[in-house]
Design a protein around this motif. Structure first.
Motif, short mmCIF file in Angstrom:
data_model
loop_
_atom_site.label_atom_id
_atom_site.label_comp_id
_atom_site.label_asym_id
_atom_site.label_seq_id
_atom_site.Cartn_x
_atom_site.Cartn_y
_atom_site.Cartn_z
N ALA A 192 -78.81 7.71 106.52
CA ALA A 192 -79.07 8.19 107.91
C ALA A 192 -80.19 7.17 108.07
N PHE A 193 -81.20 6.86 107.37
CA PHE A 193 -82.24 5.95 107.87
C PHE A 193 -81.71 4.47 107.72
N HIS A 194 -80.73 4.14 107.21
CA HIS A 194 -80.15 2.88 107.19
C HIS A 194 -79.47 2.64 108.55
N GLU A 195 -78.95 3.69 108.95
CA GLU A 195 -78.29 3.58 110.37
C GLU A 195 -79.17 3.27 111.38
N VAL A 196 -80.45 4.27 111.20
CA VAL A 196 -81.56 3.89 112.24
C VAL A 196 -81.65 2.37 112.23
N ARG A 197 -82.02 1.87 111.33
CA ARG A 197 -82.47 0.43 111.06
C ARG A 197 -81.34 -0.44 111.71
N LYS A 198 -80.09 -0.10 111.60
CA LYS A 198 -78.86 -1.27 111.95
C LYS A 198 -78.88 -0.93 113.55
N ALA A 199 -79.18 0.31 114.10
CA ALA A 199 -79.15 0.54 115.65
C ALA A 199 -80.18 -0.24 116.14
N GLY A 200 -81.46 -0.12 115.73
CA GLY A 200 -82.57 -0.65 115.96
C GLY A 200 -82.55 -2.05 115.92
N LYS A 201 -82.01 -2.59 115.18
CA LYS A 201 -81.88 -4.30 115.06
C LYS A 201 -81.06 -4.94 116.29
N LYS A 202 -79.83 -3.83 116.43
CA LYS A 202 -78.76 -4.27 117.30
C LYS A 202 -79.43 -4.32 118.71
N LEU A 203 -80.27 -3.27 119.12
CA LEU A 203 -80.87 -3.12 120.41
C LEU A 203 -82.07 -4.19 120.38
N ARG A 204 -82.84 -4.59 119.59
CA ARG A 204 -83.71 -5.70 119.66
C ARG A 204 -83.14 -7.07 119.83
N TYR A 205 -82.10 -7.10 119.26
CA TYR A 205 -81.19 -8.49 119.76
C TYR A 205 -80.98 -8.38 121.21
N LEU A 206 -80.42 -7.24 121.55
CA LEU A 206 -79.84 -7.10 123.11
C LEU A 206 -81.03 -7.53 124.11
N PHE A 207 -82.12 -6.96 123.62
CA PHE A 207 -83.41 -7.06 124.42
C PHE A 207 -83.67 -8.53 124.57
N GLY A 217 -90.25 -3.12 132.62
CA GLY A 217 -90.49 -3.86 131.52
C GLY A 217 -89.95 -3.23 130.35
N HIS A 218 -89.81 -4.11 129.49
CA HIS A 218 -89.16 -3.57 128.22
C HIS A 218 -89.93 -4.14 126.76
N LYS A 219 -91.35 -4.84 127.18
CA LYS A 219 -91.81 -5.28 126.05
C LYS A 219 -92.44 -4.43 125.15
N ARG A 220 -92.90 -3.11 125.59
CA ARG A 220 -93.29 -2.21 124.67
C ARG A 220 -92.08 -1.66 123.84
N MET A 221 -91.01 -1.42 124.30
CA MET A 221 -89.62 -1.02 123.45
C MET A 221 -89.70 -2.08 122.50
N LEU A 222 -89.59 -3.31 122.85
CA LEU A 222 -89.36 -4.51 121.83
C LEU A 222 -90.38 -4.48 120.84
N LYS A 223 -91.72 -4.31 121.14
CA LYS A 223 -92.82 -4.20 120.12
C LYS A 223 -92.38 -3.01 119.19
N ARG A 224 -92.21 -1.88 119.87
CA ARG A 224 -91.76 -0.48 118.79
C ARG A 224 -90.76 -1.11 117.74
N LEU A 225 -89.72 -1.82 118.43
CA LEU A 225 -88.40 -2.11 117.80
C LEU A 225 -88.73 -3.15 116.70
N LYS A 226 -89.47 -3.99 116.83
CA LYS A 226 -89.99 -4.75 115.75
C LYS A 226 -90.71 -4.12 114.60
N ARG A 227 -91.68 -3.35 115.02
CA ARG A 227 -92.34 -2.33 113.86
C ARG A 227 -91.52 -1.53 113.13
#
Length: 285
Positions: A192-207, A217-227
């Motif tokens: 379940a945690f691994h699926e979060v990682r994959k989904a977060g990575k995909k969204l980060r690339y799209l941003f 603005g999406h910088k805050r979201m991008l910062k959270r995704l990187k973290r």
């Protein structure tokens, strides 16, 4: 520091998504080919890591444009990128295991030379695989095929800014669903945690691809995704390293290391996994 995708000359928002594909894919394909060439001369962990990341970004870009592409062809292309990334990643996995065990208090000094030997053997296989696969030809052929398909398809043209918003929104919904599922999951349910990682990575690339085309603005979201990606990536490192060591225990033991040393390393990795899982879970609150 801007990513390569952000420094690339961006298409105008009014351009069609079909027309814009080349502006995103061309530079990324060129970068990936250069990194694949560099691996033949540079066996360092960093060179392999850069290649694997670049191949993942290529795969994510093809996923982003999937609604405009033939499903069968798109799936085939993305499978090729996955194959190449896996070839690069096998050596990288040994690098991660070695770096982790360097932090193990006292117990892995005799084990490390055996792991370095296994890493060298895997590197030779990875290089041969990438060389025989002819990465340059595969990627250029994929770019040409996909670009031609987008330019000749009878599908209605869609403005890039509308297309980008739809793809980002779809990816955000997927991430929220997986976070919700992970919050309810038991701590032993790593999947379940691994699926979060994959989904977060995909969204980060799209941003990173489409950021300038999005409203608000999406910088805050991008910062959270990187973290999120960093912390969940650290968790994944311990899980993948334990699996790698466990799967190759017989090979390492045959090289002269006792099972006691391997068991001690696996115990330490398990404790690290639990600690990092708690840290990752905090980001879901």
């Amino acid at each position: 520091m801007k990513s390569d995708s952000e420094s690339t000359l961006q298409p105008t928002p009014e351009a069609s998504a079909q027309q814009a594909f080349g502006a995103y894919a061309g530079p990324l394909i060129g970068e990936t080919i250069a990194l694949a060439d560099a691996v033949h001369d540079d066996p360092s962990p960093e060179a392999l890591h850069k290649l694997r990341v670049s191949l993942r970004r290529v795969r994510s870009l093809w996923w982003a444009f999937a609604p405009l592409l033939d499903k069968g062809e798109n799936a085939r292309q993305r499978a090729v990128y996955q194959f190449l990334a896996t070839a690069a990643g096998k050596t990288r996995d040994w690098d991660i295991l070695i770096e982790l065990l360097k932090d193990q208090p006292g117990g892995a000094k005799d084990l490390l030379p055996k792991l370095q030997q296994a890493r060298g053997e895997t590197l030779a296989v990875s290089r041969d695989t990438l060389l025989n696969a002819d990465v340059k030809h595969l990627l250029r052929d994929a770019f040409t095929t996909t670009t031609a398909q987008l330019n000749t398809a009878h599908m209605p043209r869609i403005a890039l800014h509308k297309f980008a918003a739809k793809r980002v929104n779809a990816s955000e919904r997927t991430l929220k669903k997986r976070i919700k599922r992970a919050r309810r999951a038991k701590r032993s349910d790593y999947a379940a945690f691994h699926e979060v990682r994959k989904a977060g990575k995909k969204l980060r690339y799209l941003f990173e691809f489409f950021g300038p085309q999005l409203q608000g603005g999406h910088k805050r979201m991008l910062k959270r995704l990187k973290r999120l990606q960093k912390r969940f990536g650290m968790l994944n490192d311990t899980v993948a390293s334990a699996t790698l060591l466990r799967d190759n225990a017989a090979l390492v033991s045959a090289s002269g290391s006792g099972s006691g040393e391997i068991d001690a390393a696996l115990d330490w990795l398990n404790r690290e996994r639990k600690r990092r899982l708690r840290a990752a879970a905090k980001l879901l609150d």
